[in-house]
Write a protein that holds these residues in place. Structure first.
Motif, PDB file in Angstrom:
ATOM      1  N   GLU A 135       0.819  -1.209   0.000  1.00  0.00           N
ATOM      2  CA  GLU A 135       0.000   0.000   0.000  1.00  0.00           C
ATOM      3  C   GLU A 135       0.857   1.265   0.000  1.00  0.00           C
ATOM      4  N   LYS A 136       2.017   1.219   0.645  1.00  0.00           N
ATOM      5  CA  LYS A 136       2.911   2.371   0.652  1.00  0.00           C
ATOM      6  C   LYS A 136       3.382   2.692  -0.764  1.00  0.00           C
ATOM      7  N   LEU A 137       3.696   1.661  -1.527  1.00  0.00           N
ATOM      8  CA  LEU A 137       4.112   1.869  -2.919  1.00  0.00           C
ATOM      9  C   LEU A 137       2.989   2.510  -3.728  1.00  0.00           C
ATOM     10  N   LEU A 138       1.770   2.020  -3.562  1.00  0.00           N
ATOM     11  CA  LEU A 138       0.639   2.611  -4.269  1.00  0.00           C
ATOM     12  C   LEU A 138       0.487   4.078  -3.924  1.00  0.00           C
ATOM     13  N   ASP A 139       0.653   4.395  -2.647  1.00  0.00           N
ATOM     14  CA  ASP A 139       0.531   5.790  -2.218  1.00  0.00           C
ATOM     15  C   ASP A 139       1.619   6.650  -2.853  1.00  0.00           C
ATOM     16  N   GLU A 140       2.811   6.130  -2.962  1.00  0.00           N
ATOM     17  CA  GLU A 140       3.914   6.865  -3.575  1.00  0.00           C
ATOM     18  C   GLU A 140       3.693   7.050  -5.075  1.00  0.00           C
ATOM     19  N   LEU A 141       3.080   6.064  -5.718  1.00  0.00           N
ATOM     20  CA  LEU A 141       2.859   6.132  -7.162  1.00  0.00           C
ATOM     21  C   LEU A 141       1.835   7.198  -7.550  1.00  0.00           C
ATOM     22  N   PRO A 171       5.566  14.670 -17.555  1.00  0.00           N
ATOM     23  CA  PRO A 171       5.746  15.060 -16.157  1.00  0.00           C
ATOM     24  C   PRO A 171       5.461  16.524 -15.874  1.00  0.00           C
ATOM     25  N   GLY A 172       4.686  17.180 -16.749  1.00  0.00           N
ATOM     26  CA  GLY A 172       4.442  18.614 -16.564  1.00  0.00           C
ATOM     27  C   GLY A 172       3.876  18.964 -15.207  1.00  0.00           C
ATOM     28  N   HIS A 173       2.964  18.127 -14.687  1.00  0.00           N
ATOM     29  CA  HIS A 173       2.350  18.433 -13.399  1.00  0.00           C
ATOM     30  C   HIS A 173       3.375  18.386 -12.273  1.00  0.00           C
ATOM     31  N   LEU A 174       4.461  17.621 -12.461  1.00  0.00           N
ATOM     32  CA  LEU A 174       5.531  17.593 -11.466  1.00  0.00           C
ATOM     33  C   LEU A 174       6.497  18.756 -11.664  1.00  0.00           C
ATOM     34  N   LEU A 175       6.823  19.024 -12.918  1.00  0.00           N
ATOM     35  CA  LEU A 175       7.758  20.111 -13.206  1.00  0.00           C
ATOM     36  C   LEU A 175       7.182  21.460 -12.796  1.00  0.00           C
ATOM     37  N   ASN A 176       5.859  21.606 -12.899  1.00  0.00           N
ATOM     38  CA  ASN A 176       5.240  22.878 -12.535  1.00  0.00           C
ATOM     39  C   ASN A 176       5.365  23.195 -11.044  1.00  0.00           C
ATOM     40  N   LYS A 177       5.656  22.149 -10.257  1.00  0.00           N
ATOM     41  CA  LYS A 177       5.800  22.355  -8.820  1.00  0.00           C
ATOM     42  C   LYS A 177       7.199  22.867  -8.463  1.00  0.00           C
ATOM     43  N   ILE A 178       8.109  22.812  -9.429  1.00  0.00           N
ATOM     44  CA  ILE A 178       9.462  23.265  -9.176  1.00  0.00           C
ATOM     45  C   ILE A 178       9.542  24.764  -9.366  1.00  0.00           C
ATOM     46  N   GLY A 179      10.020  25.471  -8.427  1.00  0.00           N
ATOM     47  CA  GLY A 179      10.084  26.913  -8.587  1.00  0.00           C
ATOM     48  C   GLY A 179      10.720  27.581  -7.395  1.00  0.00           C
ATOM     49  N   ALA A 224       1.825  10.190  -7.065  1.00  0.00           N
ATOM     50  CA  ALA A 224       2.472  11.441  -7.457  1.00  0.00           C
ATOM     51  C   ALA A 224       2.769  11.520  -8.948  1.00  0.00           C
ATOM     52  N   ILE A 225       2.935  10.379  -9.617  1.00  0.00           N
ATOM     53  CA  ILE A 225       3.300  10.433 -11.040  1.00  0.00           C
ATOM     54  C   ILE A 225       2.090  10.588 -11.955  1.00  0.00           C
ATOM     55  N   TYR A 226       0.896  10.542 -11.365  1.00  0.00           N
ATOM     56  CA  TYR A 226      -0.325  10.632 -12.159  1.00  0.00           C
ATOM     57  C   TYR A 226      -0.935  12.025 -12.055  1.00  0.00           C
ATOM     58  N   LEU A 274      -7.265   1.944 -26.149  1.00  0.00           N
ATOM     59  CA  LEU A 274      -7.745   3.036 -25.312  1.00  0.00           C
ATOM     60  C   LEU A 274      -6.931   3.092 -24.025  1.00  0.00           C
ATOM     61  N   PRO A 275      -6.092   4.125 -23.838  1.00  0.00           N
ATOM     62  CA  PRO A 275      -5.349   4.231 -22.584  1.00  0.00           C
ATOM     63  C   PRO A 275      -6.294   4.557 -21.421  1.00  0.00           C
ATOM     64  N   VAL A 276      -6.130   3.820 -20.347  1.00  0.00           N
ATOM     65  CA  VAL A 276      -6.881   4.085 -19.111  1.00  0.00           C
ATOM     66  C   VAL A 276      -5.808   4.258 -18.047  1.00  0.00           C
ATOM     67  N   GLU A 277      -5.258   5.485 -17.950  1.00  0.00           N
ATOM     68  CA  GLU A 277      -3.986   5.644 -17.268  1.00  0.00           C
ATOM     69  C   GLU A 277      -3.824   6.950 -16.508  1.00  0.00           C
ATOM     70  N   GLY A 278      -4.919   7.614 -16.185  1.00  0.00           N
ATOM     71  CA  GLY A 278      -4.856   8.756 -15.293  1.00  0.00           C
ATOM     72  C   GLY A 278      -3.990   9.903 -15.758  1.00  0.00           C
ATOM     73  N   GLY A 279      -3.721   9.956 -17.060  1.00  0.00           N
ATOM     74  CA  GLY A 279      -2.910  11.032 -17.608  1.00  0.00           C
ATOM     75  C   GLY A 279      -1.416  10.768 -17.573  1.00  0.00           C
ATOM     76  N   LEU A 280      -1.011   9.547 -17.239  1.00  0.00           N
ATOM     77  CA  LEU A 280       0.402   9.229 -17.066  1.00  0.00           C
ATOM     78  C   LEU A 280       1.246   9.596 -18.291  1.00  0.00           C
ATOM     79  N   THR A 281       0.730   9.287 -19.470  1.00  0.00           N
ATOM     80  CA  THR A 281       1.543   9.468 -20.674  1.00  0.00           C
ATOM     81  C   THR A 281       1.512  10.890 -21.224  1.00  0.00           C
ATOM     82  N   THR A 282       0.845  11.801 -20.520  1.00  0.00           N
ATOM     83  CA  THR A 282       0.912  13.204 -20.949  1.00  0.00           C
ATOM     84  C   THR A 282       2.271  13.812 -20.638  1.00  0.00           C
TER      85      THR A 282
END
Length: 257
Positions: A198-204, A249-257, A206-208, A239-247
């Motif tokens: 479950e800890k791994l799932l919680d960590e994952l 890492p923009g959502h992560l990069l936007n947090k850098i500042g 962040a990439i979605y 049909l990708p069913v993937e929570g936006g994964l393949t778009t």
């Protein structure tokens, strides 16, 4: 559930005892389908069939090993024998035989993975296709986002990519007979394989971009859509069913500042 897209229709579902397969069986049954629920886990399959019948639905539990042609043929025949027709094949059974051993996957791993993932799908299609041609039905195979981008172990990812290519070819070959073929490609889904992790799932999460991993019901909903008349002019797609994964890492990069 208000939708009743599968009334008077019959679906054969592999991997029915757990995870995405179980969720698919319950979704299709809730929408009115009679179900041939197939799995090697007899106890798990019996449990999901009992849940359906207690809710007033129709289902039969079937022992089925998709690495065994005779087993697949018998399970499909039993479904048609029980319900008189077949409208949907949902091949959900999935298994990752393992990762890397040394520098490269062992030869046996490649063989086992392809036999289960690719040839297993072929066995299910071959047994179901004559009935699906009669009903002008639909095939939905479960691939993986690993078959689209480099996210999984090589044997697993390559076998899933082969499934997507198989579907494109069969969609072209059998479109004139009215049979549709499509693939759903999930990313991380919280199934039994993550029990104790479950800890791994919680960590994952962040990439979605959507901030969570998938649930079996997310994938089951996509399978139901592609199997239904709502997708009557859709064939040959993944049909990708993937929570936006393949778009990316923009959502992560936007947090850098």
């Amino acid at each position: 559930m208000a939708l009743k897209r599968f009334e008077n229709r019959v679906a054969f579902v592999t991997g029915a005892a757990h995870g995405i397969g179980r969720a698919t069986v319950l979704r299709l049954a809730a929408e009115g389908a009679a179900i041939g629920a197939a799995d090697v886990d007899a106890e798990g399959t019996a449990a999901v069939v009992a849940e359906i019948t207690e809710a007033g639905g129709s289902a039969v539990a079937l022992s089925c090993d998709i690495t065994d042609t005779a087993s697949v043929d018998a399970a499909v025949a039993a479904t048609v024998g029980r319900f008189g027709r077949l409208d949907v094949l949902a091949n959900v059974a999935g298994h990752n035989v393992g990762g890397l051993e040394g520098a490269e996957p062992a030869e046996e791993q490649w063989g086992r993975q392809y036999d289960f993932t690719f040839t297993g799908a072929v066995r299910c299609i071959r047994a179901s296709l004559p009935h699906l041609m009669e009903s002008r039905g639909a095939v939905v195979l479960v691939g993986s986002i690993s078959g689209e981008v480099a996210l999984g172990t090589a044997p697993y990812a390559a076998a899933k990519a082969a499934v997507a290519n198989l579907v494109r070819n069969l969609a072209s070959d059998h479109g004139p007979q009215g049979v549709r073929f499509n693939v759903v490609a999930p990313a991380t889904v919280a199934t039994d394989r993550f029990l104790g992790k479950e800890k791994l799932l919680d960590e994952l999460k962040a990439i979605y971009p959507l901030g969570r991993v998938g649930q079996p019901e997310d994938v089951a909903a996509a399978i139901a859509f592609l199997a239904s008349d709502d997708a009557a002019w859709i064939t040959g797609i993944t049909l990708p069913v993937e929570g936006g994964l393949t778009t990316g890492p923009g959502h992560l990069l936007n947090k850098i500042g």
